[in-house]
Design an enzyme around this catalytic site. Sequence first.
Site, PDB file in Angstrom:
ATOM      1  N   ASP A  32     -15.115  13.175  13.027  1.00  0.00           N
ATOM      2  CA  ASP A  32     -15.763  12.636  11.604  1.00  0.00           C
ATOM      3  C   ASP A  32     -17.573  12.722  12.208  1.00  0.00           C
ATOM      4  O   ASP A  32     -18.394  12.918  12.148  1.00  0.00           O
ATOM      5  CB  ASP A  32     -15.351  11.552  11.296  1.00  0.00           C
ATOM      6  CG  ASP A  32     -14.384  11.516  10.263  1.00  0.00           C
ATOM      7  OD1 ASP A  32     -14.048  12.503   9.490  1.00  0.00           O
ATOM      8  OD2 ASP A  32     -13.969  10.198   9.793  1.00  0.00           O
ATOM      9  N   ASP A  35     -13.592   7.442  13.459  1.00  0.00           N
ATOM     10  CA  ASP A  35     -12.475   8.196  12.467  1.00  0.00           C
ATOM     11  C   ASP A  35     -13.039   7.602  11.425  1.00  0.00           C
ATOM     12  O   ASP A  35     -12.634   5.782  11.341  1.00  0.00           O
ATOM     13  CB  ASP A  35     -11.415   8.250  12.569  1.00  0.00           C
ATOM     14  CG  ASP A  35     -11.063   9.253  11.696  1.00  0.00           C
ATOM     15  OD1 ASP A  35     -10.921  10.973  11.880  1.00  0.00           O
ATOM     16  OD2 ASP A  35     -10.236   8.899  10.893  1.00  0.00           O
ATOM     17  N   LYS A  92     -11.784   5.561   7.850  1.00  0.00           N
ATOM     18  CA  LYS A  92     -11.036   5.607   6.629  1.00  0.00           C
ATOM     19  C   LYS A  92     -10.973   4.480   5.893  1.00  0.00           C
ATOM     20  O   LYS A  92     -11.764   3.584   5.857  1.00  0.00           O
ATOM     21  CB  LYS A  92      -9.455   5.436   7.391  1.00  0.00           C
ATOM     22  CG  LYS A  92      -9.056   6.195   8.864  1.00  0.00           C
ATOM     23  CD  LYS A  92      -8.833   7.928   8.155  1.00  0.00           C
ATOM     24  CE  LYS A  92      -8.597   8.886   9.769  1.00  0.00           C
ATOM     25  NZ  LYS A  92      -7.770   9.872   9.358  1.00  0.00           N
TER      26      LYS A  92
END
Length: 371
Positions: A274, A287, A289
């Site tokens: 990412d 990252d 989420k």
Amino acid sequence: QEKVILDTLFGPVVSEKKKGKETRSKLDKYDTGEGASPSQNSTENHPASSVDLGLPPDLQYMLTRKQRSNKGVKKLKETSEVNYSSATTAGKSTNEECNDSTSEHVTSTEVPSSLPAQDTTALITPHFPMTNMSAQQEPPVPETPMTLKPDRRVVMETGHTYPDLGMPSVGSILRKTMPAESVLLLERWKARMISELGEEGFKKLQEDTFREGQTIHTAIDALLTGTPEGDLTIPEENQGHWASIQHVLADISDVCVVESVVKHPELQYGGILDCVAKYRGQWCLVDWKTSKRLKPTLKQCYDIPLQVAAYTGALNYDNNYGFQVEKALVVVAYGNGDKGHAHLLPPALTEHYWRQWLKRLHEFNMKFRHT
């Protein structure tokens, strides 16, 4: 080739009768001073030199390790036990923070006391360093963040496209090596949701969740690559996610990579990370989420820490980047607007999850690559 591998890993097959004769002969020579000790003879039968059979890197590495002398293996086991004991003692006081803390961040002193004990099984699990000693430098800060897009393959039946990495992805490896208990829990959850929503309702839930994840990633990527926040269009279904991570985005700076392909040339796996940026002044692989349930601890993130550790290792060896990252950040955004959680993994904790990732990768290789 197969016989060489088996003989090297487990020793040559010797009948009990012949084994008894050889043992008595060795003991006689040793008693009369005519030969070396039995342990030395054992070392001679298993030379430490590597046999190159053109195997994949992880299996060749395992083969080389097992060719060491019995004395070397024993010393390695004793050292591992001492190191494990020290790590357990050091991390005992911080384990509760890692697994049960409701604080926003994982501190840099946390080392989980649940580190796996070193036994014979662990010794044959291939080890590969997470950091690349030949590329020891910090990430650059370019004017425009770096982005490497994957090739895409078209599914003829549906017309949809998907990334083609040319090698197994981190996500597919984790799915195919999921522990049995996790598979059972997932199946139970799926059965419960289908009973509540029906087959079509469950399918729509999955599609909506996937689309929400994609759109919030698109908005974050646009912001990090220079689009003013006032020019962004956040879909209604992502308004909560966006509000949830504002406090984290405020601490992100010096973005150098966004939504980019990484591939590990030695271990042959890949993925799409990412972001690589500074979080509160520390270089991290980030990252993003989304979740409908709160995840205040890493334990509740299941395989996500293994995923970011895998991306970190791949990034460190991918020649397209040429820099090193040792920390990771898992950011969880909530659709209802609750304050998101940012889990910072310091180097020791990232290394811990890297070792867990190597075990899963090895399991995948043995099941799907080397059979």
